[in-house]
Design a protein around this motif. Structure first.
Motif, PDB file in Angstrom:
ATOM      1  N   GLY A  60       0.795  -1.221   0.000  1.00 42.58           N
ATOM      2  CA  GLY A  60       0.000   0.000   0.000  1.00 42.58           C
ATOM      3  C   GLY A  60       0.825   1.268   0.000  1.00 42.58           C
ATOM      4  N   THR A  61       2.159   1.148  -0.151  1.00 39.13           N
ATOM      5  CA  THR A  61       2.991   2.353  -0.216  1.00 39.13           C
ATOM      6  C   THR A  61       3.566   2.529  -1.609  1.00 39.13           C
ATOM      7  OG1 THR A  61       4.985   1.212   0.556  1.00 39.13           O
ATOM      8  CG2 THR A  61       3.621   2.289   2.231  1.00 39.13           C
ATOM      9  N   ILE A  62       3.837   3.761  -1.922  1.00 37.97           N
ATOM     10  CA  ILE A  62       4.385   4.162  -3.214  1.00 37.97           C
ATOM     11  C   ILE A  62       5.500   5.159  -2.937  1.00 37.97           C
ATOM     12  CG2 ILE A  62       2.782   6.066  -3.569  1.00 37.97           C
ATOM     13  CD1 ILE A  62       3.528   3.601  -6.288  1.00 37.97           C
ATOM     14  N   CYS A  63       6.536   5.169  -3.772  1.00 45.50           N
ATOM     15  CA  CYS A  63       7.683   6.039  -3.529  1.00 45.50           C
ATOM     16  C   CYS A  63       8.049   6.808  -4.791  1.00 45.50           C
ATOM     17  CB  CYS A  63       8.896   5.215  -3.092  1.00 45.50           C
ATOM     18  SG  CYS A  63       8.617   4.178  -1.642  1.00 45.50           S
ATOM     19  N   VAL A  64       8.686   7.941  -4.569  1.00 49.41           N
ATOM     20  CA  VAL A  64       9.246   8.734  -5.656  1.00 49.41           C
ATOM     21  C   VAL A  64      10.702   9.016  -5.305  1.00 49.41           C
ATOM     22  CG1 VAL A  64       8.396  10.921  -4.676  1.00 49.41           C
ATOM     23  CG2 VAL A  64       8.980  10.791  -7.117  1.00 49.41           C
ATOM     24  N   LEU A  65      11.559   8.883  -6.289  1.00 53.04           N
ATOM     25  CA  LEU A  65      12.989   9.123  -6.119  1.00 53.04           C
ATOM     26  C   LEU A  65      13.412  10.227  -7.074  1.00 53.04           C
ATOM     27  CD1 LEU A  65      15.974   8.439  -5.302  1.00 53.04           C
ATOM     28  CD2 LEU A  65      15.915   6.735  -7.146  1.00 53.04           C
ATOM     29  N   ALA A  66      14.085  11.234  -6.533  1.00 53.73           N
ATOM     30  CA  ALA A  66      14.713  12.285  -7.341  1.00 53.73           C
ATOM     31  C   ALA A  66      16.201  12.166  -7.096  1.00 53.73           C
ATOM     32  CB  ALA A  66      14.199  13.659  -6.931  1.00 53.73           C
ATOM     33  N   TYR A  67      16.975  12.021  -8.163  1.00 57.13           N
ATOM     34  CA  TYR A  67      18.407  11.777  -8.022  1.00 57.13           C
ATOM     35  C   TYR A  67      19.182  12.624  -9.030  1.00 57.13           C
ATOM     36  CZ  TYR A  67      22.721   9.111  -7.447  1.00 57.13           C
ATOM     37  OH  TYR A  67      24.013   8.736  -7.174  1.00 57.13           O
ATOM     38  N   ARG A  68      20.091  13.437  -8.508  1.00 58.04           N
ATOM     39  CA  ARG A  68      20.959  14.246  -9.359  1.00 58.04           C
ATOM     40  C   ARG A  68      22.349  13.633  -9.418  1.00 58.04           C
ATOM     41  NH1 ARG A  68      20.780  20.007  -7.638  1.00 58.04           N
ATOM     42  NH2 ARG A  68      18.686  19.780  -8.441  1.00 58.04           N
ATOM     43  N   ASP A  69      22.896  13.316  -8.250  1.00 58.87           N
ATOM     44  CA  ASP A  69      24.207  12.667  -8.152  1.00 58.87           C
ATOM     45  C   ASP A  69      24.351  12.097  -6.747  1.00 58.87           C
ATOM     46  OD1 ASP A  69      25.070  14.758  -6.385  1.00 58.87           O
ATOM     47  OD2 ASP A  69      25.694  15.964  -8.089  1.00 58.87           O
ATOM     48  N   GLU A  70      25.548  11.600  -6.402  1.00 60.27           N
ATOM     49  CA  GLU A  70      25.760  10.967  -5.099  1.00 60.27           C
ATOM     50  C   GLU A  70      25.462  11.885  -3.917  1.00 60.27           C
ATOM     51  OE1 GLU A  70      28.167  11.077  -7.485  1.00 60.27           O
ATOM     52  OE2 GLU A  70      28.187   9.000  -8.177  1.00 60.27           O
ATOM     53  N   THR A  71      25.542  13.184  -4.138  1.00 56.65           N
ATOM     54  CA  THR A  71      25.310  14.136  -3.039  1.00 56.65           C
ATOM     55  C   THR A  71      23.914  14.753  -3.061  1.00 56.65           C
ATOM     56  OG1 THR A  71      26.169  16.012  -4.299  1.00 56.65           O
ATOM     57  CG2 THR A  71      27.761  14.734  -3.003  1.00 56.65           C
ATOM     58  N   ALA A  72      23.177  14.544  -4.132  1.00 54.32           N
ATOM     59  CA  ALA A  72      21.852  15.171  -4.255  1.00 54.32           C
ATOM     60  C   ALA A  72      20.831  14.143  -4.724  1.00 54.32           C
ATOM     61  CB  ALA A  72      21.900  16.346  -5.226  1.00 54.32           C
ATOM     62  N   GLY A  73      20.266  13.459  -3.762  1.00 55.86           N
ATOM     63  CA  GLY A  73      19.216  12.492  -4.047  1.00 55.86           C
ATOM     64  C   GLY A  73      18.265  12.451  -2.870  1.00 55.86           C
ATOM     65  N   VAL A  74      17.003  12.220  -3.157  1.00 51.43           N
ATOM     66  CA  VAL A  74      16.013  12.134  -2.088  1.00 51.43           C
ATOM     67  C   VAL A  74      14.895  11.194  -2.533  1.00 51.43           C
ATOM     68  CG1 VAL A  74      14.725  14.178  -2.869  1.00 51.43           C
ATOM     69  CG2 VAL A  74      14.583  13.464  -0.482  1.00 51.43           C
ATOM     70  N   MET A  75      14.415  10.382  -1.584  1.00 57.61           N
ATOM     71  CA  MET A  75      13.294   9.498  -1.859  1.00 57.61           C
ATOM     72  C   MET A  75      12.276   9.673  -0.740  1.00 57.61           C
ATOM     73  SD  MET A  75      13.065   5.420  -2.762  1.00 57.61           S
ATOM     74  CE  MET A  75      14.096   4.892  -1.431  1.00 57.61           C
ATOM     75  N   ALA A  76      11.006   9.687  -1.128  1.00 57.55           N
ATOM     76  CA  ALA A  76       9.924   9.775  -0.151  1.00 57.55           C
ATOM     77  C   ALA A  76       8.874   8.741  -0.513  1.00 57.55           C
ATOM     78  CB  ALA A  76       9.321  11.173  -0.153  1.00 57.55           C
ATOM     79  N   CYS A  77       8.228   8.184   0.518  1.00 55.98           N
ATOM     80  CA  CYS A  77       7.189   7.184   0.315  1.00 55.98           C
ATOM     81  C   CYS A  77       5.952   7.572   1.120  1.00 55.98           C
ATOM     82  CB  CYS A  77       7.665   5.808   0.772  1.00 55.98           C
ATOM     83  SG  CYS A  77       9.132   5.219  -0.107  1.00 55.98           S
ATOM     84  N   GLY A  78       4.829   7.113   0.656  1.00 47.88           N
ATOM     85  CA  GLY A  78       3.578   7.367   1.353  1.00 47.88           C
ATOM     86  C   GLY A  78       2.510   6.423   0.852  1.00 47.88           C
ATOM     87  N   GLY A  79       1.286   6.648   1.259  1.00 46.03           N
ATOM     88  CA  GLY A  79       0.168   5.816   0.844  1.00 46.03           C
ATOM     89  C   GLY A  79      -0.107   5.946  -0.638  1.00 46.03           C
ATOM     90  N   GLU A  80      -0.573   4.859  -1.251  1.00 51.42           N
ATOM     91  CA  GLU A  80      -0.832   4.845  -2.695  1.00 51.42           C
ATOM     92  C   GLU A  80      -1.862   5.870  -3.137  1.00 51.42           C
ATOM     93  OE1 GLU A  80      -1.917   0.820  -3.570  1.00 51.42           O
ATOM     94  OE2 GLU A  80       0.159   0.230  -3.864  1.00 51.42           O
ATOM     95  N   ARG A  81      -2.722   6.287  -2.239  1.00 47.05           N
ATOM     96  CA  ARG A  81      -3.748   7.263  -2.621  1.00 47.05           C
ATOM     97  C   ARG A  81      -3.178   8.670  -2.710  1.00 47.05           C
ATOM     98  NH1 ARG A  81      -9.249   4.823  -1.418  1.00 47.05           N
ATOM     99  NH2 ARG A  81      -8.685   2.739  -0.773  1.00 47.05           N
ATOM    100  N   GLY A  82      -1.937   8.868  -2.211  1.00 48.86           N
ATOM    101  CA  GLY A  82      -1.217  10.112  -2.339  1.00 48.86           C
ATOM    102  C   GLY A  82      -1.956  11.324  -1.832  1.00 48.86           C
ATOM    103  N   PRO A  83      -1.422  12.468  -2.069  1.00 51.89           N
ATOM    104  CA  PRO A  83      -0.128  12.710  -2.700  1.00 51.89           C
ATOM    105  C   PRO A  83       1.036  12.498  -1.725  1.00 51.89           C
ATOM    106  CG  PRO A  83      -1.131  14.801  -2.135  1.00 51.89           C
ATOM    107  CD  PRO A  83      -2.116  13.715  -1.747  1.00 51.89           C
ATOM    108  N   VAL A  84       2.233  12.372  -2.304  1.00 52.25           N
ATOM    109  CA  VAL A  84       3.476  12.281  -1.538  1.00 52.25           C
ATOM    110  C   VAL A  84       4.336  13.455  -1.985  1.00 52.25           C
ATOM    111  CG1 VAL A  84       5.540  10.915  -1.064  1.00 52.25           C
ATOM    112  CG2 VAL A  84       3.345   9.760  -1.417  1.00 52.25           C
ATOM    113  N   GLU A  85       4.699  14.299  -1.049  1.00 48.24           N
ATOM    114  CA  GLU A  85       5.513  15.477  -1.364  1.00 48.24           C
ATOM    115  C   GLU A  85       6.879  15.318  -0.741  1.00 48.24           C
ATOM    116  OE1 GLU A  85       5.329  20.347  -0.894  1.00 48.24           O
ATOM    117  OE2 GLU A  85       3.518  19.151  -0.571  1.00 48.24           O
TER     118      GLU A  85
END
Length: 143
Positions: free
Chosen positions: A85-110
């Motif tokens: 029931g969880t969904i994640c989004v990953l934003a990745y620029r390089d080894e020093t700039a990456g972030v992932m967040a997860c939340g419920g599938e019904r969202g939103p996830v900020e």
């Protein structure tokens, strides 16, 4: 047919219908509101090696990653979370700039971090105010 035969036939029919409903319900339990996760894996879906080396895989199913686009130098993926029931989004620029967040599938996830400020939403979700569309599910937000 005897009264007992009718009763057994009705009970058997009820049991078959109940089992059918349960099995169909089980199929839909794993369907998400994110069509991108239902498509076949493509070469672009591969996560960066540096991210895989840093991530333990205990939050998101890394093999489920689907690339959805880029924004301001950051690459973006949508993934299934490890917890049902969880969904994640990953934003990745390089080894020093990456972030992932997860939340419920019904969202939103900020999420917000060095790789940017993004929102993950289910299919057919209204466009967030002031957002830039990256894909059907991911939007860049103004800081």
């Amino acid at each position: 047919m005897t009264h007992g035969s009718h009763r057994i036939a009705r009970m058997t029919t009820a049991l078959v219908l109940a089992l059918s409903a349960a099995s169909l319900g089980g199929c839909t339990a794993f369907t998400t509101g994110y069509a991108v996760l239902e498509r076949d894996v493509e070469p672009a879906d591969a996560l960066p090696d540096a991210f895989i080396e840093q991530d333990s895989g205990d939050v998101a199913e890394l093999s489920s990653a689907r690339f959805v686009g880029e924004h301001s130098g950051s690459s973006l993926w949508v993934l299934h979370g490890v917890d049902q029931g969880t969904i994640c989004v990953l934003a990745y620029r390089d080894e020093t700039a990456g972030v992932m967040a997860c939340g419920g599938e019904r969202g939103p996830v900020e999420m917000s971090g060095p790789a940017g400020h993004f929102m993950l939403v289910p299919d057919d979700y209204p466009t967030p105010d002031g957002a830039t569309r990256i894909s059907d599910n991911v939007y860049a937000l103004s800081p």
